[in-house]
Design a protein around this motif. Structure first.
Motif, PDB file in Angstrom:
ATOM      1  N   LYS A   1       0.845  -1.198   0.000  1.00  0.00           N
ATOM      2  CA  LYS A   1       0.000   0.000   0.000  1.00  0.00           C
ATOM      3  C   LYS A   1       0.873   1.238   0.000  1.00  0.00           C
ATOM      4  CE  LYS A   1      -4.387   0.666   0.132  1.00  0.00           C
ATOM      5  NZ  LYS A   1      -5.326  -0.200  -0.581  1.00  0.00           N
ATOM      6  N   VAL A   2       0.522   2.221  -0.797  1.00  0.00           N
ATOM      7  CA  VAL A   2       1.234   3.497  -0.764  1.00  0.00           C
ATOM      8  C   VAL A   2       0.228   4.557  -0.319  1.00  0.00           C
ATOM      9  CG1 VAL A   2       2.515   5.217  -2.101  1.00  0.00           C
ATOM     10  CG2 VAL A   2       2.818   2.780  -2.598  1.00  0.00           C
ATOM     11  N   ILE A   3       0.534   5.182   0.789  1.00  0.00           N
ATOM     12  CA  ILE A   3      -0.403   6.178   1.346  1.00  0.00           C
ATOM     13  C   ILE A   3       0.116   7.570   1.007  1.00  0.00           C
ATOM     14  CG2 ILE A   3      -1.617   6.922   3.451  1.00  0.00           C
ATOM     15  CD1 ILE A   3      -0.536   4.218   4.710  1.00  0.00           C
ATOM     16  N   ILE A   4      -0.731   8.375   0.374  1.00  0.00           N
ATOM     17  CA  ILE A   4      -0.333   9.733  -0.021  1.00  0.00           C
ATOM     18  C   ILE A   4      -1.346  10.737   0.554  1.00  0.00           C
ATOM     19  CG2 ILE A   4       1.000   9.242  -2.125  1.00  0.00           C
ATOM     20  CD1 ILE A   4      -1.571   9.309  -3.721  1.00  0.00           C
ATOM     21  N   SER A   5      -0.979  12.022   0.517  1.00  0.00           N
ATOM     22  CA  SER A   5      -1.857  13.025   1.127  1.00  0.00           C
ATOM     23  C   SER A   5      -2.795  13.681   0.115  1.00  0.00           C
ATOM     24  CB  SER A   5      -1.026  14.120   1.801  1.00  0.00           C
ATOM     25  OG  SER A   5      -0.187  13.569   2.772  1.00  0.00           O
ATOM     26  N   HIS A   6      -2.692  13.322  -1.151  1.00  0.00           N
ATOM     27  CA  HIS A   6      -3.538  13.972  -2.160  1.00  0.00           C
ATOM     28  C   HIS A   6      -3.599  13.057  -3.374  1.00  0.00           C
ATOM     29  CE1 HIS A   6      -5.196  17.088  -4.719  1.00  0.00           C
ATOM     30  NE2 HIS A   6      -5.197  17.935  -3.701  1.00  0.00           N
ATOM     31  N   GLU A   7      -4.755  12.925  -3.968  1.00  0.00           N
ATOM     32  CA  GLU A   7      -4.896  12.059  -5.149  1.00  0.00           C
ATOM     33  C   GLU A   7      -3.905  12.458  -6.258  1.00  0.00           C
ATOM     34  OE1 GLU A   7      -6.297   9.307  -6.122  1.00  0.00           O
ATOM     35  OE2 GLU A   7      -5.973   9.622  -8.281  1.00  0.00           O
ATOM     36  N   LEU A   8      -3.628  13.769  -6.374  1.00  0.00           N
ATOM     37  CA  LEU A   8      -2.730  14.225  -7.450  1.00  0.00           C
ATOM     38  C   LEU A   8      -1.261  13.924  -7.174  1.00  0.00           C
ATOM     39  CD1 LEU A   8      -4.428  17.626  -8.326  1.00  0.00           C
ATOM     40  CD2 LEU A   8      -4.571  15.478  -9.590  1.00  0.00           C
ATOM     41  N   PHE A   9      -0.961  13.322  -6.038  1.00  0.00           N
ATOM     42  CA  PHE A   9       0.429  12.915  -5.764  1.00  0.00           C
ATOM     43  C   PHE A   9       0.701  11.501  -6.268  1.00  0.00           C
ATOM     44  CE2 PHE A   9       0.467  15.753  -1.681  1.00  0.00           C
ATOM     45  CZ  PHE A   9       0.485  16.881  -2.472  1.00  0.00           C
ATOM     46  N   ARG A  10      -0.310  10.823  -6.783  1.00  0.00           N
ATOM     47  CA  ARG A  10      -0.112   9.429  -7.227  1.00  0.00           C
ATOM     48  C   ARG A  10       0.560   9.420  -8.603  1.00  0.00           C
ATOM     49  NH1 ARG A  10      -2.872   6.079 -10.475  1.00  0.00           N
ATOM     50  NH2 ARG A  10      -4.567   7.568 -10.688  1.00  0.00           N
TER      51      ARG A  10
END
Ligand code: UDP
Length: 420
Positions: free
Chosen positions: A179-188
């Motif tokens: 799993k990769v957890i990011i703070s914003h959808e646009l960081f994927r």
């Protein structure tokens, strides 16, 4: 352990969060019941300073209180290692340039011994542990984890304009994570499977000394200590001295605003605490040399207070400034924004995705793209306290509904549930 510093922050009762939402509270309790005793290892690169340490300080005790066996290990490395990882951080936030082959090799080689030490520890753990690797500094440790471990990577940085060569270098690690957890959808990154990513905003702890309500009387002594005159207008930015936080731009904004508000004072609070940011010292020294003759410009690069007293000072500064600035050019989130909004402050934030996730321009603060725009908003808010109060109240509500720890804990319990 030789290569990790085990950090054990003070205990906290998750029950305190009940008043911020019964539904989230109950959902957390139910999920936690099924995860009782789960061994969770959070691994990052500093036990103090910066947003990740700030988050873990609250997250670990709450997970423990909910019955998980959560631990926090902070990687110990020499300065050279952190110079390279800060460069990786800068490249990932959009800086031009390349990491040289010797730098890549040093970074990867340097993690071999800690990796093996971690593996020995995990091999002794019964059952299937979950390991959360926070940020690129510790990412390659993934190679050393037991095959049975559930692996989450928590990236706290703004990847929206990432330097492609740096991203390519780290791609195999990100693809290997469960799993990769990011703070914003646009960081994927577009090559990363959407199903493998989770978006979770950071959060603040309203019960911590940094965020608790303070009496005016308790705060006055700090301002006296730092020669700050509370009878005159005061603005502040609380941030590491980092190019992405644009301290230079904040100073320019202050000088522009000072033309209209001659008595204006600025505090740049950036105590040199995060050992994984060796770049900060140079930026601070440079600014200090340039601006040392202005008694109204307070550059705080050295930590003069320790422990809870320091937290209370940051709280006091956020609470008693007329306006809080966070003029970042890139920002994964920016805890300082939520911290100030929670205190009912009008925040002027830079045009960065993490900040725009918190501030709705004109409704709960302002988003600005230049020192001139920032100065205009400073003057507007300083001259119109009613407007500042209205934006601040909207900000506090935003934080209450979205950026407190109950919501973050729920996000993580769901992820653990998937991985365990
Ligand atoms: N902070 C602090 N003193 C400083 C600078 C920052 O206590 O001089 C704290 C700040 O209050 C916040 C955290 O460190 O809790 C910084 O988190 P943020 O997400 O804003 O930025 P990061 O440093 O992670 O990029």
């Amino acid at each position: 352990m030789k290569y990790f510093l085990p950090a054990s922050p003070a205990a906290q009762d998750f029950g305190e969060y009940k008043k911020f939402g019964q539904r989230v509270f109950r959902e957390c309790k139910t999920l936690a019941k099924g995860l009782r005793g789960l061994q969770v290892f959070h691994i990052n690169s500093t036990a103090a300073g910066g947003g990740v340490a700030e988050l873990l300080k609250s997250q670990i005790p709450l997970e423990k209180n909910l019955g998980l066996n959560s631990r926090w290990l902070a990687l110990q490395e020499p300065k050279k290692f952190f110079f390279i990882t800060k460069q990786i951080h800068n490249l990932l936030q959009g800086q031009k340039g390349l990491l040289s082959e010797p730098e890549k090799k040093y970074y990867l080689d340097q993690l071999a011994k800690p990796g093996r030490e971690l593996r020995r520890l995990l091999d002794k753990i019964p059952g299937k542990p979950v390991v959360v690797l926070h940020d690129p500094q510790v990412l390659p440790l993934m190679e050393y984890l037991p095959p049975a471990a559930g692996i989450a990577v928590r990236l706290h940085i703004d990847l929206s304009t990432a330097n492609l060569s740096a991203l390519k270098f780290l791609r195999p690690f990100l693809e290997k994570a469960d799993k990769v957890i990011i703070s914003h959808e646009l960081f994927r990154p577009d090559w990363l499977d959407r199903k493998k990513t989770a978006v979770s905003y950071p959060a603040i702890n309203p019960f911590a000394p940094k965020n608790r309500e303070l009496s005016l009387r308790r705060t006055a002594k700090y301002f006296k200590l730092f020669n700050i005159d509370l009878s005159r207008p005061l603005i502040a930015q609380i941030s590491r001295f980092d190019p992405w936080k644009d301290p230079e731009g904040v100073i320019q904004s202050y000088y522009l605003a000072k033309k209209e508000i001659p008595k204006l004072q600025l505090v740049l609070e950036g105590a040199m605490e995060a050992k994984d940011d060796p770049q900060a010292q140079g930026i601070y020294q440079q600014l200090k040399m340039e601006y040392q003759n202005d008694p109204d410009l307070h550059l705080h690069g050295e930590k003069t207070l320790a422990g809870p007293a320091y937290q209370t000072w940051v709280n006091a500064l956020q609470s008693r400034s007329g306006v809080i600035i966070q003029k970042s050019l890139r920002e994964g989130f920016g805890l300082t924004v939520a911290e100030a909004m929670w205190k009912g402050k009008a925040v002027i934030g830079g045009d960065a995705l993490g900040i725009k996730a918190q501030i709705k321009n004109g409704r709960s603060g302002y988003i600005v793209s230049s020192p001139a725009e920032c100065a205009k908003r400073i003057v507007q808010l300083e001259k119109n306290p009613q407007l500042a109060k209205k934006l601040g109240q909207a900000g506090r509500l935003t934080v209450k509904n979205n950026f407190l720890f109950n919501r973050l804990i729920l996000d993580f319990l769901k992820i653990y549930n998937e991985l365990a």
